[in-house]
Structures are given as structure tokens and as C-alpha cells.
Write a protein that holds these residues in place. Structure first.
Motif, PDB file in Angstrom:
ATOM      1  N   UNK A 178       0.823  -1.214   0.000  1.00 32.35           N
ATOM      2  CA  UNK A 178       0.000   0.000   0.000  1.00 32.35           C
ATOM      3  C   UNK A 178       0.856   1.263   0.000  1.00 32.35           C
ATOM      4  N   UNK A 179       0.233   2.347  -0.451  1.00 35.78           N
ATOM      5  CA  UNK A 179       0.842   3.674  -0.411  1.00 35.78           C
ATOM      6  C   UNK A 179      -0.157   4.608   0.264  1.00 35.78           C
ATOM      7  N   UNK A 180       0.314   5.470   1.156  1.00 37.49           N
ATOM      8  CA  UNK A 180      -0.572   6.342   1.924  1.00 37.49           C
ATOM      9  C   UNK A 180      -0.341   7.791   1.510  1.00 37.49           C
ATOM     10  N   UNK A 181      -1.424   8.496   1.174  1.00 34.56           N
ATOM     11  CA  UNK A 181      -1.329   9.907   0.799  1.00 34.56           C
ATOM     12  C   UNK A 181      -2.600  10.629   1.230  1.00 34.56           C
ATOM     13  N   UNK A 243       1.277  14.376  -7.805  1.00 35.68           N
ATOM     14  CA  UNK A 243       0.448  15.429  -8.399  1.00 35.68           C
ATOM     15  C   UNK A 243      -1.020  15.032  -8.506  1.00 35.68           C
ATOM     16  N   UNK A 244      -1.527  14.381  -7.475  1.00 33.12           N
ATOM     17  CA  UNK A 244      -2.946  14.041  -7.441  1.00 33.12           C
ATOM     18  C   UNK A 244      -3.341  12.853  -8.280  1.00 33.12           C
ATOM     19  N   UNK A 245      -2.366  12.069  -8.761  1.00 34.63           N
ATOM     20  CA  UNK A 245      -2.684  10.895  -9.558  1.00 34.63           C
ATOM     21  C   UNK A 245      -1.983   9.660  -8.996  1.00 34.63           C
ATOM     22  N   UNK A 246      -2.610   8.499  -9.214  1.00 38.37           N
ATOM     23  CA  UNK A 246      -2.038   7.218  -8.828  1.00 38.37           C
ATOM     24  C   UNK A 246      -1.728   6.450 -10.108  1.00 38.37           C
ATOM     25  N   UNK A 247      -0.495   5.950 -10.208  1.00 39.32           N
ATOM     26  CA  UNK A 247      -0.044   5.266 -11.418  1.00 39.32           C
ATOM     27  C   UNK A 247       0.107   3.771 -11.145  1.00 39.32           C
ATOM     28  N   UNK A 248      -0.412   2.969 -12.076  1.00 39.50           N
ATOM     29  CA  UNK A 248      -0.465   1.507 -11.944  1.00 39.50           C
ATOM     30  C   UNK A 248       0.014   0.888 -13.248  1.00 39.50           C
ATOM     31  N   UNK A 249       0.745  -0.235 -13.153  1.00 29.70           N
ATOM     32  CA  UNK A 249       1.057  -1.026 -14.345  1.00 29.70           C
ATOM     33  C   UNK A 249       0.454  -2.413 -14.192  1.00 29.70           C
ATOM     34  N   UNK A 250       0.210  -3.104 -15.330  1.00 32.52           N
ATOM     35  CA  UNK A 250      -0.285  -4.475 -15.270  1.00 32.52           C
ATOM     36  C   UNK A 250       0.673  -5.407 -16.015  1.00 32.52           C
ATOM     37  N   UNK A 251       0.366  -6.694 -16.016  1.00 33.56           N
ATOM     38  CA  UNK A 251       1.241  -7.690 -16.621  1.00 33.56           C
ATOM     39  C   UNK A 251       1.376  -7.536 -18.125  1.00 33.56           C
TER      40      UNK A 251
END
Length: 258
Positions: A178-181, A243-251
Motif C-alpha cells: 500500500x501507499x498512503x497519501x 500530483x494528485x494521480x495514482x499510477x499503476x502497471x499491469x502484466x
């Protein structure tokens, strides 16, 4: 690996090293390190996290066995290198030998809230064990995994740090770190097939698309769910928040911004 300080081998230990030369300063070795080595339930699944609490500098570390320990960052393991300030019970039913997704995988997150309370957020695969503490707040089914939230508190007997259960999330399909912001816990339900036996072909079976979830950091209540926005599962990933965004990558090597 075998723990053998005479040979310069500190396998299965948490170590501290000096800068800039990385000379060994100290180490902590779990009491059951050889069992963890033989069953592949060692510390390799989660990096330690450093944080301040009251006037102390602490580390939290955990194993695939799903046991979390609090250490004095200035004296890892004490005089014998094997004494913790606090050791949790097993939090999820890790298998007799690695690996099927149960246990602690990925880093522990820490945060301090506006009231000055220090929190740890722990990603766990599988349901809680019978020995896991009772959480005052629960948020749904946890059969395949969850985020467990603890407050760092003083043990009334010795004033050492201890973990007080605060909440457990609803179900995650094997969570990543997890990441907390800004009072929100962001975590990815990976959807992977974590059984590490049978080669890549079997690893690609029975996977599910990953799901990004946002939880209230104080209660675990779900604030956001990406549902079917992500195309495929992911293994050993991580989130970036900027900057107010969450970045995700997938397989499938897609990059998503939420």
C-alpha cells in the motif's frame, strides 16, 4: 542462504550499514531463521520500513510467515542480535513451505495522522489466522487477502512499542504494497496466481484483472474501486502517487493513471 557471519554471510537477517562505504554496523536475525530458510518463509518477501515514534527510531519488518517485528533502529536485535521490541502473532496462515500467496508479501507502509498517531499498513495474502488479533473495524470478506492497519502504541508493562489492531480491509485478491497519501490508503488487488510451482504456464492460469482500491486510512472503508478498468493481473508491482494521480502497471505492460 545459511547465516554464517564468519564467512561474511548475513542471509535471513536485517542489516544496517554505514555510508558511504556500506560497512556492516549491526544486524537482526530471527530466532527461527533456519526454519524460515528451510521452508522459504524468510524475510525476502518484504523490505523493512523505518519510522520515528515518540523519541525513538524504529524498524518494522516481516516474513512470508506473516510475523511482523518492531526493532530498535539503533540496536537491531539488541545485544544478542535476536531480541525484538515487539513480535506479532502469525497474521495469516502461511503454508508449511513457500509459496501459494498466503503470508506477508510486499512492503509495509507507515504514516502519521494529523493527531500524531503512527500507523502501519500491512498487505497480507490469505485470510487472517485464528491467532490474529481481533480488529475493532472490519470491512468485508478477507478470504484471499487484506490490508491490516495497526497503530503503534506503548506497551503498558515496559513502554516499548507494540501494535494495536485498528481495522482490516475488505477482501483483496493478493494485495501489493500500500501507499498512503492525504489520509487515503491506495493498494492494488493483484489478481495473480501466486502458486510458484509448475512453471510459467501454470502461473498464467486462473489469474484475474488487477483492481486499484482506495481506503480511508482511519477506518479501512472503501472510497474508490477501479472495477474492470485494468486489463490484466500483475506480479510484484508497486504504486506511484504524484500530483494528485495514482499510477499503476499491469502484466500486459499497460500504464494507467487514476
Amino acid at each position: 542462504g545459511h547465516f554464517d557471519p564468519a564467512a561474511g554471510d548475513y542471509s535471513n537477517a536485517v542489516v544496517s550499514a554505514s555510508l558511504p562505504d556500506l560497512n556492516l554496523l549491526d544486524y537482526y536475525l530471527p530466532l527461527n531463521w533456519d526454519f524460515l530458510r528451510r521452508t522459504d518463509l524468510d524475510l525476502g518477501s518484504a523490505s523493512p520500513v523505518y519510522f520515528g515514534w515518540k523519541d525513538r527510531h524504529l524498524l518494522a519488518t516481516g516474513t512470508k510467515e506473516s510475523v511482523v517485528s518492531l526493532l530498535d533502529a539503533g540496536s537491531l536485535g539488541g545485544a544478542d542480535h535476536q531480541t525484538t521490541l515487539y513480535t506479532s502473532p502469525k497474521l495469516s496462515p502461511a503454508p508449511g513451505a513457500c509459496c501459494d500467496g498466503r503470508g506477508l508479501w510486499g512492503g509495509i507502509a507507515t504514516a502519521r495522522d494529523l493527531e500524531g498517531k503512527t500507523w502501519l499498513y500491512i498487505p497480507l495474502g490469505g485470510p487472517p489466522t485464528a491467532s490474529a488479533p481481533a480488529f475493532p473495524i472490519t470491512n468485508g470478506d478477507t478470504q484471499h487477502g487484506s490490508i491490516m492497519a495497526f497503530q503503534v502504541v506503548a506497551d503498558p508493562q515496559n513502554q516499548n512499542p507494540a501494535l494495536a489492531p485498528a481495522w482490516i480491509s475488505g477482501g483483496f485478491d493478493i494485495p501489493d504494497p500500500p501507499v498512503v497519501a492525504n489520509g487515503v490508503v491506495f493498494a492494488l488487488s493483484t489478481g495473480e496466481n501466486a502458486v510458484q510451482h509448475g512453471g510459467e504456464e501454470k502461473r498464467l492460469l486462473n489469474t484475474h484483472p488487477a483492481v486499484l482500491r482506495a481506503l480511508d486510512a482511519a477506518t479501512g472503508k472503501e472510497l474508490f474501486n477501479s472495477k474492470d478498468a485494468i486489463a490484466s493481473w500483475v506480479h510484484f508491482s508497486g504504486l506511484a502517487v504524484a500530483n494528485g494521480q495514482v499510477y499503476v502497471v499491469d502484466h500486459d505492460s499497460n500504464l494507467y493513471a487514476f
